[in-house]
Scaffold this motif. Sequence first.
Motif, PDB file in Angstrom:
ATOM      1  N   ASP A  67      43.455  39.034  20.463  1.00  0.00           N
ATOM      2  CA  ASP A  67      43.678  37.796  19.721  1.00  0.00           C
ATOM      3  C   ASP A  67      42.887  36.708  20.433  1.00  0.00           C
ATOM      4  OD1 ASP A  67      44.998  35.186  19.142  1.00  0.00           O
ATOM      5  OD2 ASP A  67      46.380  36.420  17.981  1.00  0.00           O
ATOM      6  N   ILE A  68      42.109  35.938  19.690  1.00  0.00           N
ATOM      7  CA  ILE A  68      41.251  34.915  20.279  1.00  0.00           C
ATOM      8  C   ILE A  68      42.069  33.915  21.101  1.00  0.00           C
ATOM      9  CG2 ILE A  68      41.265  33.344  18.283  1.00  0.00           C
ATOM     10  CD1 ILE A  68      38.218  34.109  20.490  1.00  0.00           C
ATOM     11  N   ARG A  69      43.318  33.727  20.748  1.00  0.00           N
ATOM     12  CA  ARG A  69      44.161  32.781  21.485  1.00  0.00           C
ATOM     13  C   ARG A  69      44.493  33.276  22.888  1.00  0.00           C
ATOM     14  NH1 ARG A  69      48.173  32.344  16.448  1.00  0.00           N
ATOM     15  NH2 ARG A  69      47.734  34.557  16.654  1.00  0.00           N
ATOM     16  N   ASN A  70      44.254  34.562  23.153  1.00  0.00           N
ATOM     17  CA  ASN A  70      44.487  35.114  24.489  1.00  0.00           C
ATOM     18  C   ASN A  70      43.262  35.011  25.392  1.00  0.00           C
ATOM     19  OD1 ASN A  70      47.100  35.847  23.805  1.00  0.00           O
ATOM     20  ND2 ASN A  70      46.467  37.843  23.065  1.00  0.00           N
ATOM     21  N   VAL A  71      42.138  34.588  24.832  1.00  0.00           N
ATOM     22  CA  VAL A  71      40.899  34.502  25.595  1.00  0.00           C
ATOM     23  C   VAL A  71      40.813  33.120  26.234  1.00  0.00           C
ATOM     24  CG1 VAL A  71      38.381  34.645  25.507  1.00  0.00           C
ATOM     25  CG2 VAL A  71      39.762  36.150  24.074  1.00  0.00           C
ATOM     26  N   THR A  72      40.877  33.120  27.555  1.00  0.00           N
ATOM     27  CA  THR A  72      40.829  31.874  28.323  1.00  0.00           C
ATOM     28  C   THR A  72      39.718  31.961  29.358  1.00  0.00           C
ATOM     29  OG1 THR A  72      42.348  32.727  30.003  1.00  0.00           O
ATOM     30  CG2 THR A  72      43.350  31.611  28.092  1.00  0.00           C
ATOM     31  N   ALA A  73      39.442  30.838  29.991  1.00  0.00           N
ATOM     32  CA  ALA A  73      38.448  30.829  31.074  1.00  0.00           C
ATOM     33  C   ALA A  73      38.903  31.756  32.198  1.00  0.00           C
ATOM     34  CB  ALA A  73      38.240  29.416  31.594  1.00  0.00           C
ATOM     35  N   GLU A  74      40.189  31.748  32.489  1.00  0.00           N
ATOM     36  CA  GLU A  74      40.722  32.618  33.544  1.00  0.00           C
ATOM     37  C   GLU A  74      40.514  34.093  33.191  1.00  0.00           C
ATOM     38  OE1 GLU A  74      44.914  33.627  35.853  1.00  0.00           O
ATOM     39  OE2 GLU A  74      44.840  31.957  34.442  1.00  0.00           O
ATOM     40  N   LEU A  75      40.775  34.451  31.942  1.00  0.00           N
ATOM     41  CA  LEU A  75      40.552  35.827  31.499  1.00  0.00           C
ATOM     42  C   LEU A  75      39.074  36.183  31.639  1.00  0.00           C
ATOM     43  CD1 LEU A  75      41.706  38.420  30.143  1.00  0.00           C
ATOM     44  CD2 LEU A  75      41.006  37.395  27.965  1.00  0.00           C
ATOM     45  N   GLY A  76      38.200  35.259  31.286  1.00  0.00           N
ATOM     46  CA  GLY A  76      36.765  35.488  31.431  1.00  0.00           C
ATOM     47  C   GLY A  76      36.371  35.758  32.871  1.00  0.00           C
ATOM     48  N   ARG A  77      36.908  34.983  33.785  1.00  0.00           N
ATOM     49  CA  ARG A  77      36.623  35.190  35.223  1.00  0.00           C
ATOM     50  C   ARG A  77      37.147  36.537  35.693  1.00  0.00           C
ATOM     51  NH1 ARG A  77      37.632  29.603  35.280  1.00  0.00           N
ATOM     52  NH2 ARG A  77      39.829  29.915  35.647  1.00  0.00           N
ATOM     53  N   GLU A  78      38.364  36.890  35.265  1.00  0.00           N
ATOM     54  CA  GLU A  78      38.937  38.176  35.652  1.00  0.00           C
ATOM     55  C   GLU A  78      38.122  39.337  35.086  1.00  0.00           C
ATOM     56  OE1 GLU A  78      42.918  37.822  34.190  1.00  0.00           O
ATOM     57  OE2 GLU A  78      43.536  36.503  35.832  1.00  0.00           O
ATOM     58  N   TYR A  79      37.608  39.172  33.880  1.00  0.00           N
ATOM     59  CA  TYR A  79      36.775  40.201  33.253  1.00  0.00           C
ATOM     60  C   TYR A  79      35.482  40.389  34.047  1.00  0.00           C
ATOM     61  CZ  TYR A  79      33.681  42.414  29.824  1.00  0.00           C
ATOM     62  OH  TYR A  79      32.789  43.241  29.201  1.00  0.00           O
ATOM     63  N   ILE A  80      34.868  39.301  34.457  1.00  0.00           N
ATOM     64  CA  ILE A  80      33.635  39.379  35.254  1.00  0.00           C
ATOM     65  C   ILE A  80      33.904  40.081  36.581  1.00  0.00           C
ATOM     66  CG2 ILE A  80      31.926  38.017  36.517  1.00  0.00           C
ATOM     67  CD1 ILE A  80      32.184  35.945  34.188  1.00  0.00           C
ATOM     68  N   ILE A  81      35.011  39.758  37.222  1.00  0.00           N
ATOM     69  CA  ILE A  81      35.374  40.410  38.488  1.00  0.00           C
ATOM     70  C   ILE A  81      35.590  41.903  38.255  1.00  0.00           C
ATOM     71  CG2 ILE A  81      37.190  40.585  40.243  1.00  0.00           C
ATOM     72  CD1 ILE A  81      37.457  37.468  39.919  1.00  0.00           C
ATOM     73  N   TRP A  82      36.261  42.258  37.154  1.00  0.00           N
ATOM     74  CA  TRP A  82      36.475  43.674  36.828  1.00  0.00           C
ATOM     75  C   TRP A  82      35.139  44.371  36.618  1.00  0.00           C
ATOM     76  CZ3 TRP A  82      35.544  46.201  32.041  1.00  0.00           C
ATOM     77  CH2 TRP A  82      36.029  47.510  31.971  1.00  0.00           C
ATOM     78  N   LEU A  83      34.235  43.752  35.863  1.00  0.00           N
ATOM     79  CA  LEU A  83      32.913  44.349  35.652  1.00  0.00           C
ATOM     80  C   LEU A  83      32.199  44.577  36.986  1.00  0.00           C
ATOM     81  CD1 LEU A  83      31.403  42.384  32.622  1.00  0.00           C
ATOM     82  CD2 LEU A  83      31.934  44.822  32.694  1.00  0.00           C
ATOM     83  N   ARG A  84      32.265  43.579  37.835  1.00  0.00           N
ATOM     84  CA  ARG A  84      31.538  43.629  39.109  1.00  0.00           C
ATOM     85  C   ARG A  84      32.162  44.600  40.108  1.00  0.00           C
ATOM     86  NH1 ARG A  84      32.238  38.448  42.030  1.00  0.00           N
ATOM     87  NH2 ARG A  84      33.993  39.615  42.832  1.00  0.00           N
ATOM     88  N   ASP A  85      33.488  44.609  40.197  1.00  0.00           N
ATOM     89  CA  ASP A  85      34.148  45.327  41.284  1.00  0.00           C
ATOM     90  C   ASP A  85      34.823  46.643  40.896  1.00  0.00           C
ATOM     91  OD1 ASP A  85      33.382  43.163  42.799  1.00  0.00           O
ATOM     92  OD2 ASP A  85      35.354  42.218  42.782  1.00  0.00           O
ATOM     93  N   GLU A  86      35.075  46.862  39.614  1.00  0.00           N
ATOM     94  CA  GLU A  86      35.844  48.043  39.231  1.00  0.00           C
ATOM     95  C   GLU A  86      35.181  48.926  38.192  1.00  0.00           C
ATOM     96  OE1 GLU A  86      39.994  47.222  38.404  1.00  0.00           O
ATOM     97  OE2 GLU A  86      39.822  45.355  39.539  1.00  0.00           O
ATOM     98  N   LYS A  87      34.478  48.344  37.247  1.00  0.00           N
ATOM     99  CA  LYS A  87      33.871  49.123  36.163  1.00  0.00           C
ATOM    100  C   LYS A  87      32.761  49.991  36.723  1.00  0.00           C
ATOM    101  CE  LYS A  87      32.695  49.962  31.787  1.00  0.00           C
ATOM    102  NZ  LYS A  87      33.119  51.248  31.347  1.00  0.00           N
ATOM    103  N   LYS A  88      32.850  51.290  36.457  1.00  0.00           N
ATOM    104  CA  LYS A  88      31.827  52.219  36.938  1.00  0.00           C
ATOM    105  C   LYS A  88      30.613  52.200  36.029  1.00  0.00           C
ATOM    106  CE  LYS A  88      34.048  55.680  39.696  1.00  0.00           C
ATOM    107  NZ  LYS A  88      34.080  57.106  39.964  1.00  0.00           N
ATOM    108  N   LYS A  89      29.437  52.206  36.639  1.00  0.00           N
ATOM    109  CA  LYS A  89      28.205  52.342  35.871  1.00  0.00           C
ATOM    110  C   LYS A  89      28.200  53.721  35.235  1.00  0.00           C
ATOM    111  CE  LYS A  89      25.421  49.741  39.152  1.00  0.00           C
ATOM    112  NZ  LYS A  89      24.287  49.818  40.059  1.00  0.00           N
TER     113      LYS A  89
END
Length: 117
Positions: A67-89
Amino acid sequence: MAEDRRKGRTVKKERNVERLKYSLDYLFDYYYQARKSEGRAENTLKTYKQNYAYFCEYLDMRGIIRDIRNVTAELGREYIIWLRDEKKKFSDNCNVPESVRAVGPLPKSINTRINKS
């Protein structure tokens, strides 16, 4: 009584329209179709879908409703951290050996995933 039923259907239809208005899947499809109608290259369109799938994977993993209402700047930052530190290539490519599957894509790839439009 017929009026009550009609009202019930109207209210339900309005709720469904309201729900769609905030649905990330619906909004992504709207965005995707607009880009497709602009004549974007097939590889670009494929990248849009892949990037959205990564974001959905993250949301689903966290139990966050799309839901677009759940998308916040904080969620965006957490997503970037997940991509960088946890998501496997190459995690979605079963033909790539485990030894090559490092954690975190390159910063350039992360930028592409969050800025591609």
